[in-house]
Motif scaffolding. Structure first.
Motif, mmCIF file in Angstrom:
data_model
loop_
_atom_site.group_PDB
_atom_site.id
_atom_site.type_symbol
_atom_site.label_atom_id
_atom_site.label_comp_id
_atom_site.label_asym_id
_atom_site.label_seq_id
_atom_site.Cartn_x
_atom_site.Cartn_y
_atom_site.Cartn_z
ATOM 1 N N SER A 157 -0.787 6.445 13.521
ATOM 2 C CA SER A 157 0.036 6.175 14.850
ATOM 3 C C SER A 157 -0.962 5.520 16.114
ATOM 4 C CB SER A 157 0.674 7.136 15.067
ATOM 5 O OG SER A 157 -0.114 8.318 15.346
ATOM 6 N N VAL A 158 -2.002 6.428 16.153
ATOM 7 C CA VAL A 158 -2.785 5.992 17.479
ATOM 8 C C VAL A 158 -3.466 4.611 17.432
ATOM 9 C CG1 VAL A 158 -4.751 6.584 18.971
ATOM 10 C CG2 VAL A 158 -3.241 8.279 18.140
ATOM 11 N N PRO A 159 -4.350 4.401 16.458
ATOM 12 C CA PRO A 159 -4.958 2.973 16.253
ATOM 13 C C PRO A 159 -3.990 1.796 16.253
ATOM 14 C CG PRO A 159 -5.941 4.363 14.669
ATOM 15 C CD PRO A 159 -4.855 5.187 15.226
ATOM 16 N N THR A 393 -8.402 -3.956 12.675
ATOM 17 C CA THR A 393 -8.961 -2.772 11.875
ATOM 18 C C THR A 393 -7.913 -1.999 11.019
ATOM 19 O OG1 THR A 393 -10.231 -0.734 11.865
ATOM 20 C CG2 THR A 393 -8.974 -1.373 14.020
ATOM 21 N N THR A 394 -6.727 -1.725 11.708
ATOM 22 C CA THR A 394 -5.619 -1.064 11.045
ATOM 23 C C THR A 394 -5.371 -1.673 9.791
ATOM 24 O OG1 THR A 394 -4.244 -2.484 12.435
ATOM 25 C CG2 THR A 394 -4.652 -0.267 13.129
ATOM 26 N N ARG A 396 -7.113 -3.604 7.827
ATOM 27 C CA ARG A 396 -8.385 -3.427 6.977
ATOM 28 C C ARG A 396 -8.608 -1.985 6.317
ATOM 29 N NH1 ARG A 396 -11.004 -6.700 11.078
ATOM 30 N NH2 ARG A 396 -12.011 -4.846 11.773
ATOM 31 N N ALA A 397 -8.197 -0.994 7.166
ATOM 32 C CA ALA A 397 -8.222 0.430 6.756
ATOM 33 C C ALA A 397 -6.913 0.655 5.693
ATOM 34 C CB ALA A 397 -7.758 1.464 8.212
ATOM 35 N N HIS A 398 -5.745 -0.154 6.044
ATOM 36 C CA HIS A 398 -4.699 -0.123 5.048
ATOM 37 C C HIS A 398 -5.077 -0.657 3.753
ATOM 38 C CE1 HIS A 398 -0.852 -1.627 3.376
ATOM 39 N NE2 HIS A 398 -0.544 -0.431 3.794
ATOM 40 N N ASP A 399 -5.510 -1.660 3.751
ATOM 41 C CA ASP A 399 -6.125 -2.284 2.333
ATOM 42 C C ASP A 399 -7.345 -1.336 1.630
ATOM 43 O OD1 ASP A 399 -4.468 -4.218 3.091
ATOM 44 O OD2 ASP A 399 -5.908 -5.749 3.827
ATOM 45 N N LEU A 400 -8.255 -0.954 2.436
ATOM 46 C CA LEU A 400 -9.106 0.078 1.887
ATOM 47 C C LEU A 400 -8.584 1.234 1.165
ATOM 48 C CD1 LEU A 400 -12.311 0.237 4.175
ATOM 49 C CD2 LEU A 400 -12.427 -0.539 1.684
ATOM 50 N N LEU A 401 -7.562 1.701 1.870
ATOM 51 C CA LEU A 401 -6.870 2.837 1.264
ATOM 52 C C LEU A 401 -6.174 2.768 0.061
ATOM 53 C CD1 LEU A 401 -5.600 4.859 4.510
ATOM 54 C CD2 LEU A 401 -7.293 5.683 3.018
#
Length: 722
Positions: A157-159, A393-394, A396-401
């Motif tokens: 939620s913050v990023p 970045t949000t 990219r983090a989603h795809d990595l997870l």
């Protein structure tokens, strides 16, 4: 507001332009000073009172430190080898030292230990001013890890509130495009620049008003951008309407002062009622049930009112300052000898449409219905990190997870059960049943809150939060948990919002359509015209929904907008697009029908009045629509996916409204209906208040200026439609 009052306002501003401009500037200065002294900062409010997930969130906030509030996921990935333990421990320490951080979980590693995820829990909601839109602390904490050669991305939620800030270049692009369009359309830099200058003045006033509003209620940080988008469009439109009528009066030989006064008395009156229809539509946003929508409605209403005020005061003053230079030089030379035998293109077009109205209606309906058809398959979900650009970045983090831990890792689902109301054995049996639901991949053991007031069960699902199957999985969990237990977590919260907004959409549509029909019935003294106008506006909105669905959900041409994969339509879009578009479409309806009715009352010829009205407004409406399309498309250049959807959807709807609706459906249907367009039952005519729209150019309600003779009219002449 009577015509004579508008005439006096326009005449006073034009007769004393310096005073009018200085007075407006002084009022603007007072407004800016007041906003500086008493205004507030934007503040989001995402609480959705009455939904089960909100109740669960409140319980978590009360009993579990760091739960139910803001959170962030930090994803660390090693391109080669595994992640050193020292890198994770140092990162965890730095995250824990940030302000408002209540908890930092131990790292969860992927099977090959090349990826780790840590979850940061805050002690305040994500809407808290100190963290919303502010990822500086997170960025500072992860920078040493990035410097060590590891890839670090973040979502949560913050990023997500800070990843795609509104850049603010859309207004500049929109104003520049609007200026170019008007120079091309009117052949005069002065005529083109005057509406732009007025819109800028209104934009400043509207921004100050919204700042004052933020000192009274919570105003969403996105609301000023939406208000600017709509305000800029209508502001230029209203000013353009008055300027065009002013030029028309100049060409007829009126003095600049009298031309400006008459323009405000006639076109300004249309602008007043057009703005009223927009305000009625915006008030429908309060029925959506979300505080965010209420702030959107109030903020945009302030922007529209500010633009209307600038139109009625600044435009006539600038028209007087411009004198006859506002008319293109070639037209100035030919003012007296202008050849009016040749009908304008729009009039000839209306005549052709009127000769074959059935064919025109059928062809237009085929196109509109075809464009609207994809809306039947529209699927909505609040925009999350998976819907954003891969530049962020949000995302990219989603795809990595998803790649390392499974798509469901991005989902946040938890069952919350008060220990005083739900038996532990009953909850345990329910969780055994939940584990058997297709799409549920893991059910964690039951844990207690520190104060033993809650039993908490995290659940892992096998689908991305925005996946179409996620809703069915959540419904299955809700059906199996015992009474008193609540399905909470961000994913359940989003699902509750999506379902609530789908239900509320029909309430908003019903209110806005009914209120608009009543208003137009009073204005136009007709039953048929308002119902037909509402139906056509609904068709334009449906076509916009269809295009949004085809582009964003089906992926047709999506890469042109900088989005790399199909996504669900944002749950925020349908209600927001409807409320704004329905009002804007009524703008053009009022502009066109006011001139048609003016000619109808003067001549009694239903078909000729359609041709004449379209001829007089065709260029203005086309230019205004082109400007609004340019403004809306400029907002589609923003990174945020919501702004892209809003910009594209409203641009498409305005384009269709100004072409197929106003240039085909309106003249064709009015030609078919003839005098029946203006039918009003006698009993209803007696009940309704009498509020005229644009008066005829020679209306005795417009007093003659000093030195000009009063026009010869028959003041009691009145045509009663059959």
């Amino acid at each position: 507001m009577h015509t004579t009052l508008l005439y006096r306002i326009g005449h006073a501003a034009a007769a004393h332009p310096i005073r009018a401009l200085l007075g407006f500037a002084a009022a603007l200065a007072v407004l800016l000073a007041a906003s500086s002294a008493f205004g507030g900062e934007t503040q989001e409010n995402w609480d959705v009172t009455g939904t089960p997930s909100q109740a669960g969130i409140e319980l978590l906030r009360e009993h579990v430190p760091g739960a139910g509030n803001a959170f962030a996921r930090i994803v660390v990935h090693a391109d080669d080898g595994t992640i050193p333990a020292s890198a994770i421990s140092g990162l965890r320490d730095r995250l824990g030292d940030m302000d408002h951080v209540a908890t930092v979980t131990d790292a969860r590693f992927s099977a090959d230990r090349d990826t780790a995820v840590l979850t940061v829990g805050y002690d305040v909601p994500v809407t808290d001013r100190s963290i919303m839109g502010n990822a500086d602390g997170l960025t500072a904490a992860i920078t040493p890890t990035r410097d060590a050669g590891l890839r670090v991305e973040m979502n949560g939620s913050v990023p997500e509130t800070a990843a795609a800030p509104i850049k603010g270049h859309a207004e500049v692009i929109g104003i520049a495009l609007a200026l170019l369009i008007m120079v091309f359309a009117f052949g005069s830099v002065i005529a083109a620049g005057l509406p732009i200058a007025t819109a800028i003045a209104g934009l400043i006033a509207g921004s100050a008003g919204i700042t004052l509003l933020a000192g009274i209620i919570n105003v969403s940080p996105t609301a000023p951008m939406v208000a600017s988008m709509v305000g800029l469009g209508v502001g230029i439109d209203y000013a353009l309407l008055v300027v065009s009528r002013h030029v028309e009066f100049l060409r007829r030989g009126h003095t600049p002062v009298e031309a400006a006064a008459r323009a405000v008395a006639t076109a300004g009156r249309s602008a007043v009622f057009a703005a009223t229809t927009v305000l009625v539509s915006l008030m429908g946003l309060r029925l959506a049930g979300l505080p965010t929508y209420s702030s959107f409605g109030f903020a945009t209403a302030i922007a529209v009112i500010a633009m209307l005020g600038a139109t009625l005061v600044v435009v006539p003053a600038l028209c007087r300052v411009s004198g006859r230079r506002i008319v293109p030089r070639t037209a100035r030379r030919a003012m007296i000898t202008e050849n009016t035998d040749r009908m304008p293109l729009t009039a000839r077009w209306a005549g052709r449409v009127g000769r074959r109205p059935v064919v025109a209606v059928l062809l237009a309906l085929i196109v509109m219905v075809t464009l609207a058809a994809p809306a039947v398959a529209m699927r909505t979900w609040p925009s999350d990190s998976g819907a954003q650009s891969s530049e962020l970045t949000t995302r990219r983090a989603h795809d990595l997870l998803a790649a390392e831990f499974g798509a469901g890792t991005n989902a946040d689902v938890v069952v919350v059960a008060p220990t005083q109301g739900v038996d532990r054995d009953e909850l345990s049996a329910a969780m055994t049943a939940v584990a058997q639901i297709p799409g549920v991949t893991a059910v964690a053991p039951i844990t207690e809150s520190p104060d033993r007031a809650l039993d908490i069960v995290p659940i892992t699902i096998g689908h991305d939060p925005a996946d179409a199957a996620t809703g069915d999985v959540l419904d299955g969990i809700r059906d199996r948990i015992p009474d008193g237990a609540i399905l909470a977590g961000e994913t359940a919260y989003y699902d509750d919002i999506s379902q609530m907004l789908q239900r509320r959409l029909w309430l908003v549509i019903g209110f806005v359509v009914a209120a608009s029909v009543v208003l137009l019935t009073v204005l136009f003294r007709s039953v048929v015209v308002p119902i037909k106008a509402a139906a056509m506006n609904l068709l334009s909105v449906a076509a916009a929904y269809g295009v949004i669905t085809a582009v964003f959900q089906w992926g047709w041409g999506l890469s042109l907008l900088g989005v790399d994969h199909p996504i669900a339509v944002s749950s925020w879009v349908p209600i927001l697009v409807f409320a704004i578009l329905f009002g804007l479409s009524m703008d053009y309806e009022v502009f066109l029908l006011s001139r048609i009715r003016e000619d109808w009352l003067a001549s009694g010829d239903a078909r000729a009045s359609v041709i004449s009205g379209l001829a007089k407004t065709g260029r203005v409406i086309t230019t205004a629509a082109a400007i609004m399309v340019a403004v809306f498309l400029s907002f589609a250049t923003e990174t945020d996916i919501l702004m892209k959807m809003l910009g594209l959807g409203m641009a498409v709807a305005v384009f269709l409204d100004a072409t197929l609706v106003r240039m085909v459906l309106v003249p064709a249907t009015m030609s078919l209906l003839g005098r029946a367009n203006w039918w009003l039952p006698t009993w209803l005519d007696r009940m309704l208040p009498h509020i005229g729209l644009e008066t005829a150019d020679d209306d005795s309600g417009i007093p003659a200026a000093p030195g000009e003779d009063s026009p010869d009219v028959e003041p009691d002449r009145k045509l009663t439609p059959a």
